[in-house]
Each structure stands twice: as structure tokens, then as C-alpha cells.
Motif scaffolding. Sequence first.
Motif, short mmCIF file in Angstrom:
data_model
loop_
_atom_site.label_atom_id
_atom_site.label_comp_id
_atom_site.label_asym_id
_atom_site.label_seq_id
_atom_site.Cartn_x
_atom_site.Cartn_y
_atom_site.Cartn_z
N GLU A 1 0.81 -1.22 0.00
CA GLU A 1 0.00 0.00 0.00
C GLU A 1 0.85 1.27 0.00
OE1 GLU A 1 -2.96 0.14 -0.67
OE2 GLU A 1 -3.81 -1.82 -0.22
N GLY A 2 2.17 1.12 -0.09
CA GLY A 2 3.05 2.28 -0.25
C GLY A 2 3.51 2.94 1.03
N MET A 3 3.08 2.44 2.19
CA MET A 3 3.42 3.12 3.44
C MET A 3 4.91 3.04 3.76
SD MET A 3 0.12 2.22 5.82
CE MET A 3 0.04 0.49 5.39
N ASP A 4 5.51 1.87 3.52
CA ASP A 4 6.95 1.73 3.74
C ASP A 4 7.72 2.74 2.89
OD1 ASP A 4 9.39 -0.07 4.58
OD2 ASP A 4 9.53 0.08 2.39
N THR A 5 7.35 2.86 1.64
CA THR A 5 8.00 3.83 0.74
C THR A 5 7.80 5.25 1.23
OG1 THR A 5 7.73 2.34 -1.15
CG2 THR A 5 8.06 4.67 -1.64
N ALA A 6 6.61 5.57 1.73
CA ALA A 6 6.33 6.92 2.21
C ALA A 6 7.21 7.28 3.41
CB ALA A 6 4.85 7.05 2.58
#
Length: 356
Positions: free
Chosen positions: A117-122
Motif C-alpha cells: 500500500e506504499g506506506m513503507d515507501t512513504a
Amino acid sequence: GIEPAKSFLLKAIAAGKHVVTANKALISQEGRDIFAAAAAKNVEVGFEASVGGGIPVIKTLKEGLVANRILAIMGIMNGTANYILTRMTDEGAPFADVLKDAQAHGFAEADPTYDIEGMDTAHKLAILISIAYGMNISLNDITTEGITRIEPIDIQFAREFGCRIKLLAISRNHGDHIEARVHPTMVPEEHLLANINGPFNAIQFTGDAVGNILLYGQGAGKMPTGSAVAAAVVDIARNIRTGAVNRVPALSYLPEEISPRRITPLEEVSCSYYFRISVKDEPGVLASIAGILGRHGISIESVIQKGRRHTGPVFVVMRTHTAREAAVRKALAEIDTLESVTSETVKIRILEDDDE
């Protein structure tokens, strides 16, 4: 997570100890408190391993690029998402099947939400933005979208447009405001980031002096992460030995120089778009859709409409010229209410030529 890690670090700092951590969530969300406490005790916080695993991203940004005004940050910062998208691209397999296989082979967690869901990248982008621009930023400031809606058909159409789909972190420095977003992006095949495959990471910085530079390598795993942790420990030891503790500020900028900056609302961002619209196979549909896009000032660059099926909906696929996000949202909301449209339109942003 944040606790008990934050409490442990603050206790160590209060006792006059230097600390090293690989905890990206802690640094991105609570770094301000930790760095302030460390400065008060004149100790160092090493956090190289929090972004990019074994890739020396933070040291490069803090020291190697110190002569530059950073104009942009862009990268693939999560190996799980990149592994899944690579398998979907190479094999045409659906998302759910690739995810299950990735979990079986240890490339994805049992609960992969943080990654897909992209949270790690954010979290990682927030850390890099703080260093690059000398600003405070919270996770809520970063628009974040994951890859769960990407289907093999989107991969196929991306290929027809000469692109590959990647989960990108993107930030641009506009001077008085900063873009900060994480989302699936169609990347032209000739771009270096389009060719970063499997569980690997790559981060591109754009400086006003050096232009584009790309750092590539293993972004996770015990040995790459251990390499970055060891490097941070050695850096601190060298500074202690030479009497140069805090020679480089934790976020590169002196604490008094760090200030808030306006985050560009996503509605103000402009780029090209890919739309996949599921419609009933009947006359006049394409004209209706084109009319709505035209009324919102969105110009169509190309259209793909595959041959008719015997039953069920068909896909109308469009690539637009540069358009404003706010206009795109309004247009798609109107399109999705058409009686001939059978499901919510899939929208993927396309990397612009001037980003290459």
C-alpha cells in the motif's frame, strides 16, 4: 514500530550514548524529538539503514551532494512491491497469485499491507525529503497509493505505450512548495528506473550542479541492512576518535535552519495519465467519454480499444497529454456515473519526459 524503540533510544541518549537504528517508521515520525535530544547531549544518531538497506543513500545525500540544491528525488524504495510488479510484468500473472508466491519465498511479509500500500515507501521518502530540503514533514503530508488495483491488463497496455509500471516515490522542489507522493507510475522503458527489477531498490537524486545520479542495490535483507548499520557505527567511532562528534548535523542542515515548507496539494500536480475505462459495448460510448474529458480541458494523446467480446464489458484505454490532477478527478467522477460505464476507472500517472 515506534514503541518501545523510541523510549529505548531516548534513554540511551539521556545517558550520553550514541545510537544507531534501522527503524524507518521511528525516524520518519519521531525523528524531530530524537534528534533534538541527541543535540542536547552532543551525541550522534546513525540511521543510514533506515532507507535503502545497503545502498549508502543518506550519506550520499548528506555529504556527497552537499554542494547541490536538490531539485528532485525519485525512486523505487520497496523491494516487495517491485518484486511483485516485476513478476506481473514478466509472467502476466495476477497480483494475488504473485503476492502469495512472494510470501511463500520470503519476499513478502505475512501481512504485506505496509509494503504493497506504499506506506513503507512513504516513510523512506519522508526521511529523504527532510534531509534534502531542510524541512519538517509528516507522513500525512505524503499522498500514498498502493499497487493492489494493478491488473495484468494494465501491465499489457503499459507495454503498448512503451512503459513499465513501478511504485515510485516522487518529490520535486519548486522553491516555495514541495511535491511529496507515492503511487504506481508508468515509466518509459528507456528510463533507468523502468529497468530496476525484482527485489532491488534504486533512488535518483537531481542536483542543480550534478544533474541526475542513481543509486542502486539491495534495499533490504539482513546482510545489506547490517552493512549500513556497521557503516553508521564506524562513522560515529571515527568522529569520537577525532573529536568531531556531530561534525555533520543529523539532517545535514543545522537544527535552526530546518523549517516548514508548503506541500504541493496533489490536485495542483500536472502530468500525463493512463485511463482504463470498462464500458458496455455499444455505440456512442467513446464520444461521450471524449466529450467529458474535453469539457474539463483534458486532451487525449492516444486511444486503444480492443476487439469486441461476445459478452461482457470492453476496455477503452486512453493516454492523455499533460493534465491537472484536479481536472482529472472531476472528469473521471463524471465518467464513472455514465450508464455505459460498468466499474470505477483505473487511473495511473505517467512519468513525464522532463523527469527522465
